[in-house]
Design an enzyme around this catalytic site. Sequence first.
Site, short mmCIF file in Angstrom:
data_model
loop_
_atom_site.label_atom_id
_atom_site.label_comp_id
_atom_site.label_asym_id
_atom_site.label_seq_id
_atom_site.Cartn_x
_atom_site.Cartn_y
_atom_site.Cartn_z
N ASN A 235 54.67 -2.15 35.86
CA ASN A 235 55.06 -1.83 34.49
C ASN A 235 53.96 -2.19 33.52
O ASN A 235 53.25 -3.18 33.70
CB ASN A 235 56.33 -2.60 34.10
CG ASN A 235 57.54 -2.09 34.86
OD1 ASN A 235 57.69 -0.88 35.07
ND2 ASN A 235 58.39 -3.00 35.28
N HIS A 236 53.83 -1.39 32.48
CA HIS A 236 52.90 -1.74 31.41
C HIS A 236 53.51 -2.92 30.65
O HIS A 236 54.71 -2.94 30.40
CB HIS A 236 52.71 -0.53 30.50
CG HIS A 236 51.53 -0.65 29.59
ND1 HIS A 236 51.51 -1.48 28.51
CD2 HIS A 236 50.31 -0.06 29.61
CE1 HIS A 236 50.34 -1.38 27.89
NE2 HIS A 236 49.59 -0.52 28.54
#
Lengths: 393, 393
Positions: A235-236
């Site tokens: 995930n960013h």
Amino acid sequence: MTDSDITGAPAGALDGIRVVDLTRILAGPFCTLLLADMGADVIKVEPPAGDPVRGQGAMVEGYSWYFAQFNRNKKSVVLDLYTDEGKADLTRLLETADVVVENYRPGVFAKMGFSAERLAEINPRLICASVNGYGSSGPYVDRPAFDFIAQAMSGFMAVNGDPDGPPSRAAPPISDLIAGLYCAFGVVSALQARHTTGRGQQVESSLTGGLISMMAYLSAEYFATGANPTRTGNNHPIVAPYGLFQAADGEIAVAPSNDTFVERFLRVLGLEGLLREPDFADNAKRMANRDALNARINAVTREKPVDHWIDAINKAGCPAGRVMGLDEVFTDPQVLAQEMVIQSEREGRTPIRMTGFPVKLSQTPAALRQPPPELGEHTEQIITFVRNATKSH
Amino acid sequence: MTDSDITGAPAGALDGIRVVDLTRILAGPFCTLLLADMGADVIKVEPPAGDPVRGQGAMVEGYSWYFAQFNRNKKSVVLDLYTDEGKADLTRLLETADVVVENYRPGVFAKMGFSAERLAEINPRLICASVNGYGSSGPYVDRPAFDFIAQAMSGFMAVNGDPDGPPSRAAPPISDLIAGLYCAFGVVSALQARHTTGRGQQVESSLTGGLISMMAYLSAEYFATGANPTRTGNNHPIVAPYGLFQAADGEIAVAPSNDTFVERFLRVLGLEGLLREPDFADNAKRMANRDALNARINAVTREKPVDHWIDAINKAGCPAGRVMGLDEVFTDPQVLAQEMVIQSEREGRTPIRMTGFPVKLSQTPAALRQPPPELGEHTEQIITFVRNATKSH
């Protein structure tokens, strides 16, 4: 001596530059590989037993393709540097060279009789490059080094992996390769300086220093805030949606790095209406409800195959790609168009497949100029030459 | 114009080389950062709104330290390249430059009026460098690019992570940084070629190509065997013991890459007797019984703190290190001794902390020569200069 070995290959950017290569295993040989690919005349000096990589990895017809990948375009000379004769031959080689590269532990090359001062006496124009684990000064200078440890000690491992899982290494020996690439950059920069100063100098890179320099915004954030970045897996850390999504026949990677790209992505899925729902109306809300958001997206992406989505999402202007195994990478039409798979032909042997050249120069391109050498293949030719050259002084 | 800005800094390897920098965000700016750190006179041409990174990451006193890290040692000039005047000023800058670096999507710079042919007309000695996602030809040439996608499409993500988990990215934007470093290496190689040819040329690197070239033995094994490598997390694919172990107050990374190192490691723990037990007598057996082996090791390592083990295992000649968060990295005595944390002083502002220089040159070292620039700080000085220089032709 050099030109006769090169048949049909274009001129290289580093043509005429002679490199004496005392390195083994990985970081140093990667540095000299990059110089050799650019056209430098790299003479790999091996002990009688050879670089240990000759015996590592899968063999084809008795030859290590791992060794081949890292040692194409080089010549091999065997010298026993524990003997006076070997040291004398090395000295003669250094007299004729522009660059020497070594990856001994700091201090070892000096103990062998080749201190910085002695090297400058032998050849004041010589550029003396070293790749090591921690740098050549400081409290850890005597520690043995290894990629896995550099990944741990640079902060790199601590930021990789899932928030609930352990710190995670990258599988490729990334700190070796980055240190080798930095060293090659340093060597060529020192060549440029020599046009002005007329003299060589020492060049150095390290496994930990190189990887620390690649912490990018993670280090900048740490310096600005004093807080350690947390692990966020795929995930960013501050953008949603972002990451891997499920297609009918595999996973797709999608990277919409700001609101414009998010809208492009959701529009392709027919989900642009999500942006009007209170739970997903802005990035902060989408971050807070990421699991629900990803579920809504996966429900759509699962309906069609990877190829469909990659094509449609890219056409909409949002970065997306397939998560590729190496079998897919090395048959991918773009990778082949970029000539990132090449073959080293060798009489009577299966051509050796290897990765191609990551830097493209239009007029003096990297090219295959020599197959990876047999151990000591060029000893007689080169050592006879430098002994005679010295006699005629 | 250049020299007056440099006060007290040593001569750099790339002194006298002028770089016109049209890049933004990350891969391109990292390339020009490396050139600037080596002494090149880098003129960062920004649109009126500035490089988007100026507004990204944590701000200190209104200034992005992320921007600062990637743009120290550069000058900033604002030009609106959508106007004829802006294009004319850029043309004048290119007439005086040695290198131009851009990271537009392939074809965009040509559409703006600066094709390779036109650039060679403006300045035949100009080296024209490009960093992009996939290369400037091939089926994916028009796709938008992003680090996460390059990690997916290079095979890098597929080999990282646990065997039971998903493919895993590295958190730093590693493909951007590697592509930028390759481009810097290509530019300096082209400078060396120019001493012979008298002409510039095109230089190119890509996010995917760069990362593919770093698959090292994983790609060599794939080519030799046709089999995809599997994910092995923090475990070495073919050596045991190896990886992370539990100390009393944290984790230690230990990398005994062959039998000699394994024995050194186990001897420190008082566990050398394990090597005489049938389950652990050779590497193949230790691989087969890795969980049991690791449990025996952890039972000992848990008894004492990290510091004790790191010191003892290194003294025994086996590579070992602490898994460090960035707070530990940037206070580590070795990292500080290597000057991998530096400060950019700026009147009336908190000094900006940033990572140091990963390549050390003894005579023409990388150095802080300029603080990171305000947007357009050097527009008047530089644009007035090149306009006058053109008039006097």
